[in-house]
Design an enzyme around this catalytic site. Structure first.
Site, PDB file in Angstrom:
ATOM      1  N   GLY A  91       4.883   2.004  -4.328  1.00 16.58           N
ATOM      2  CA  GLY A  91       5.055   2.940  -3.214  1.00 16.58           C
ATOM      3  C   GLY A  91       4.943   2.227  -1.879  1.00 16.58           C
ATOM      4  CG  ASP A 312      -5.408   3.542  -4.088  1.00  8.69           C
ATOM      5  OD1 ASP A 312      -4.779   4.615  -4.179  1.00  8.69           O
ATOM      6  OD2 ASP A 312      -4.987   2.561  -3.467  1.00  8.69           O
ATOM      7  CE  LYS A 339      -2.473   8.116  -3.452  1.00 11.31           C
ATOM      8  NZ  LYS A 339      -2.001   7.384  -2.280  1.00 11.31           N
TER       9      LYS A 339
END
Ligand code: S3P
Length: 425
Positions: A91, A312, A339
């Site tokens: 990403g 994360d 995510k």
């Protein structure tokens, strides 16, 4: 990979370089004048995708031994790629490169793997179009593949609806090609590596509260970057040392940038025995050695502005919470759904499989700690952070935990299992 109960972790470890900083080093090196040298670069699949994209745009990048050398060609020195740019699973590559591509004088296409082709790109398409960019989702579904035709851009003030460093960085990088300054205001401050590194390379960047601004057309020159260890990778060993009894681990040279250190703050609130040693400043990025000892943990509530600083790390925090006394509530983390996998669903399903008491909510999860975990076959969903989090959970579980499709770990930590093994008593 099969994991069994650990008898304790002991020793020292230097985790690999920070993923976010490694990506940015390649990108800024490529659009600066002269040579940029990066040491401790993360040789994970995501960062290699960034290297491959810039090579396709005519940038010579040497990647041998421990040093990556990028022969930058300046802000407007990229060449039209002969092939489609492939961001793989990344990403960061997709969103940050898009900002740079919109300001070039050529057209190209950018795509990635199945996961990337499901992740939302309207969050960058919207502000980039406000800047006058020609960017669209080829399938019209707001996802990659993206088609971009570079052109002159306008500076904007963008109020981002999400606290996302990828969105902020994309707009700031496009702002380098604007006709006036560009600024981004976010609901909460996200990681600021782009701002710090742009400044380090010579661009004019200012930051106040949750707004970052950049002046267009900077003179940027190649630099030396020593990438700190990735706190997001260190997080698995911090957690393992905390929950496996009789553990004491020293993690060397880890980045502790305050926009990334939420895991440390949460662990301390949970009662963790964590000491920071040998603190340093490397080009604006703070580092420390982190000493972690097994600890009795208690449940906490995690919400609001701390969320982007540990986004994360939420899967591994959920593992910690399962080992804590009382309830942990995680809120304001709806970003987890977009995510590499839907991480609310992945964590809740797989933790339940191991016997934890956990419930998903629309923007997070609720975990009642203290239930003994049992080994299980874990579906990683090809998501590196899910695979590593459950490898750690398996270290305190009864029986065997098997991580399915664990090769995804090479996205951010190719030697994860070797390093984990090196600390076993
Ligand atoms: C990253 C930003 C975060 C993070 C990702 C890396 C970056 O994503 O989850 O792993 O390097 O800018 P968002 O900006 O989408 O929250």
């Amino acid at each position: 990979m099969e994991i069994i109960r650990s008898k304790g972790l002991k020793g020292e470890l230097a985790v690999p370089g920070d993923k976010s900083i490694s990506h940015r080093g390649i990108m800024l090196g490529a659009i600066s004048d002269g040579v940029t040298e990066i040491t401790n670069f993360l040789q994970g699949a995501d960062c290699l995708s960034t290297i491959s994209c810039f090579r396709k745009m005519g940038i010579s990048i040497e990647n041998e031994g421990n040093v990556v050398r990028i022969h930058g060609k300046g802000l407007r020195g990229l060449k039209e790629p002969a092939e489609i740019l492939d961001a793989g699973n990344s990403g960061t590559t997709t969103r940050l490169i898009s900002g740079i591509l919109c300001g070039q004088n050529f057209s190209c296409q950018l795509t990635g793997d199945d996961s990337i082709q499901k992740r939302p790109m309207n969050r960058i398409i919207t502000p980039l179009r406000q800047m006058g960019a020609d960017i669209s989702s080829l399938k019209g579904n707001g996802c990659a593949p993206l088609s971009i035709t570079g052109r002159n851009l306008h500076g904007i003030h963008y109020a981002s609806p999400v606290a996302s460093a990828q969105v902020k960085s994309c707009v700031l990088l496009a702002g380098l090609y604007g006709d006036s300054p560009t600024s981004v205001t976010e609901p909460y401050l996200s990681r600021n590596h782009t701002e710090l590194m742009l400044r380090y390379f010579g661009a004019e960047v200012s930051s106040a509260d949750t707004t970052a601004s950049v002046q267009p057309d900077p003179k940027m020159t190649g630099q030396h970057i020593e990438v700190p260890g990735d706190i997001s990778s260190a997080a698995y060993f911090i957690a393992a040392a905390l929950i496996v009894p009789h553990s004491e681990v020293l993690l060397k040279n880890v980045g502790i940038n305050p926009t990334r250190d939420g895991i440390l703050r949460v662990c301390r609130r949970m009662g963790a025995d964590i000491t920071l040693l040998n603190q340093k400043d490397r080009g604006g990025e703070l580092t420390a050695d982190i000493l972690v000892k097994s600890s009795d943990l208690k449940g906490v509530t995690i919400e609001g502005e701390i969320i982007p600083t540990l986004i994360d790390e939420i899967p591994i925090i959920a593992v910690l919470a399962a080992h804590a006394r009382g309830t942990t509530v995680i809120k304001d983390a709806q970003e987890l759904k977009v995510k590499e996998s839907n991480r609310i669903d992945a964590v809740v399903t797989e933790m339940s499989r191991m016997g934890a008491s956990i419930e998903g909510t629309d923007d997070g999860m609720i975990i009642n700690g203290g239930t003994a975990l049992c080994g299980a076959a874990i579906n990683s969903r090809q998501d590196h952070r899910i695979a590593m989090s459950f490898a750690v959970a398996g270290m305190t579980a009864d029986g065997v935990t098997r991580i399915e499709n664990d090769e995804c770990i090479s996205i951010s930590y190719p030697d994860f299992f070797r390093d984990l093994e090196s600390l076993q008593k």
